[in-house]
Motif scaffolding. Structure first.
Motif, PDB file in Angstrom:
ATOM      1  N   PRO A  93      60.240  75.399  78.343  1.00  0.00           N
ATOM      2  CA  PRO A  93      60.853  75.863  79.686  1.00  0.00           C
ATOM      3  C   PRO A  93      59.840  76.384  80.418  1.00  0.00           C
ATOM      4  N   ALA A 114      51.098  71.444  87.782  1.00  0.00           N
ATOM      5  CA  ALA A 114      51.872  70.149  88.423  1.00  0.00           C
ATOM      6  C   ALA A 114      51.167  68.973  89.090  1.00  0.00           C
ATOM      7  N   VAL A 138      60.680  63.410  84.699  1.00  0.00           N
ATOM      8  CA  VAL A 138      60.842  65.193  83.784  1.00  0.00           C
ATOM      9  C   VAL A 138      61.348  65.356  82.133  1.00  0.00           C
ATOM     10  N   GLU A 143      61.762  77.130  86.998  1.00  0.00           N
ATOM     11  CA  GLU A 143      62.304  76.303  87.796  1.00  0.00           C
ATOM     12  C   GLU A 143      61.402  75.595  89.096  1.00  0.00           C
ATOM     13  N   ARG A 153      59.481  66.894  89.306  1.00  0.00           N
ATOM     14  CA  ARG A 153      61.223  66.248  89.777  1.00  0.00           C
ATOM     15  C   ARG A 153      60.696  65.338  90.759  1.00  0.00           C
ATOM     16  N   ILE A 172      57.319  68.424  79.681  1.00  0.00           N
ATOM     17  CA  ILE A 172      56.936  69.865  79.870  1.00  0.00           C
ATOM     18  C   ILE A 172      57.184  70.036  78.369  1.00  0.00           C
ATOM     19  N   VAL A 186      61.561  68.127  79.502  1.00  0.00           N
ATOM     20  CA  VAL A 186      61.577  69.562  79.032  1.00  0.00           C
ATOM     21  C   VAL A 186      61.669  69.721  77.415  1.00  0.00           C
ATOM     22  N   ILE A 232      59.160  73.028  87.699  1.00  0.00           N
ATOM     23  CA  ILE A 232      60.057  71.886  87.291  1.00  0.00           C
ATOM     24  C   ILE A 232      60.612  71.107  88.014  1.00  0.00           C
ATOM     25  N   LYS A 233      61.240  71.452  89.397  1.00  0.00           N
ATOM     26  CA  LYS A 233      61.927  70.855  90.979  1.00  0.00           C
ATOM     27  C   LYS A 233      60.955  70.302  91.183  1.00  0.00           C
TER      28      LYS A 233
END
Length: 327
Positions: free
Chosen positions: A13, A306, A28, A16, A23, A10, A30, A19-20
């Motif tokens: 940023p 995602a 991952v 979140e 993951r 990624i 960032v 991202i979670k």
């Protein structure tokens, strides 16, 4: 033995929650803000990754795609994808996805907000007050444009253009538009919109002109010196599409010379750079590319990107991959 997790980059940023979510599926990384706006930096790292979730400002060139020998999918955190060499990606068997639809309502709200702020000189009025100049109500202070019965011209009547038209219609504006292809009659009727085939003719008839079109060969510097001369002197220009649709030098001169009355720009040709003459132009609002900047929309954008990545890496068929860009 556990299956090795795919590596996902990624480029900077994002929410979140997104991202979670990724993951849970892969390994991952960032990047720091702005790091991968450099093609050189991206070239150094890309071969490590199976998937790339990138911003519109990231140059996903043919060189980058060829260097990404493990790369299977590029998902753009944006509706547009002119930063990606689509032809090269397809030739290399790399899937590309974008994130339409989820930005529509936020961008429609934002365009209407820009129009209200620009037409009623809200920025200038607030600055006047903050500078301590307000000493009482003035009958001639900060007179602006009333929107009712004015013509709103929209170049690019896709989802976002239509969302803006709906809002402007509620303010009593007349909707005119130019598009690569004419809308169906039912949609025109719902929006009470009139099609203008020639964008110059649209410019001539527009009290407010909004750019909501993609960046293509035909729209690059569409708004140039000649185009601006065809707009009424009282006209306002709004751009939340792509910066390069406007010749910024030409627009800056037009604003300084009062060829048109004002402009509100959310995007720029060489972001984050802004043409210096625009910075001093009168009745001009310059914003840092925030049309989709709501908590809900940015999270929705990330989740859509995602899901495209996860679908590709799970080997799903093309028709099961969200918003896959086909050749």
């Amino acid at each position: 033995m556990n299956k090795k997790k795919p590596k996902i980059l990624i480029t900077e940023p994002i929410p979140e929650t997104v991202i979670k979510h990724l993951r849970e599926f892969g390994d991952v990384t960032v990047g720091e803000k702005g790091l991968f706006q450099s093609e050189e930096n991206l070239l150094e790292e890309i071969e490590k990754f199976d998937a790339l979730l990138c911003m519109l400002s990231v140059p996903v060139s043919e060189s980058v795609l060829k260097k990404g020998t493990n790369l299977k999918v590029v998902a753009n955190f944006a509706v547009g994808y002119d930063n990606i060499d689509i032809t090269a990606a397809h030739s290399l068997g790399i899937k590309v996805a974008n994130t339409p639809d989820v930005l529509t309502e936020a961008c429609g709200d934002y365009a209407m907000g820009l129009l209200l702020a620009l037409s009623r000189k809200l920025k200038e009025a607030e600055k006047y007050l903050r500078n301590g100049n307000f000493d009482g109500w003035e009958p001639l202070g900060f007179l602006g444009m009333e929107l009712r019965d004015r013509n709103l011209g929209i170049i690019g009547m896709g989802r976002i253009g239509q969302a803006f038209a709906n809002r402007a219609k509620a303010f009593g504006m007349n909707i005119l538009y130019h598009n690569r292809s004419r809308l169906d009659l039912n949609t025109e009727s719902r929006l009470d919109a009139k099609y203008i085939k020639d964008p110059i003719k649209l410019a001539e008839q527009s009290d407010v002109l909004s750019l909501n079109c993609p960046l293509t060969e035909s729209t690059f510097h569409l708004v140039d010196t000649d185009f601006l001369k065809h707009m009424p002197e009282h006209a306002l220009l709004i751009n939340i599409s792509r910066g390069a649709v406007i010749d910024e030098a030409a627009l800056a001169e037009a604003l300084h010379d009062n060829v048109i009355a004002g402009a509100a720009l959310d995007v720029f040709e060489k972001e984050p750079g802004v043409h210096p003459r625009l910075l001093s132009a009168p009745n001009t609002m310059l914003l840092p590319h925030i049309a989709s900047a709501t908590h809900r929309t940015r999270e929705d954008i990330g989740m859509l990107a995602a899901e495209a990545i996860i679908s590709v890496l799970n080997g799903k068929d093309d028709n099961e991959i969200p918003n896959l860009i086909t050749p």
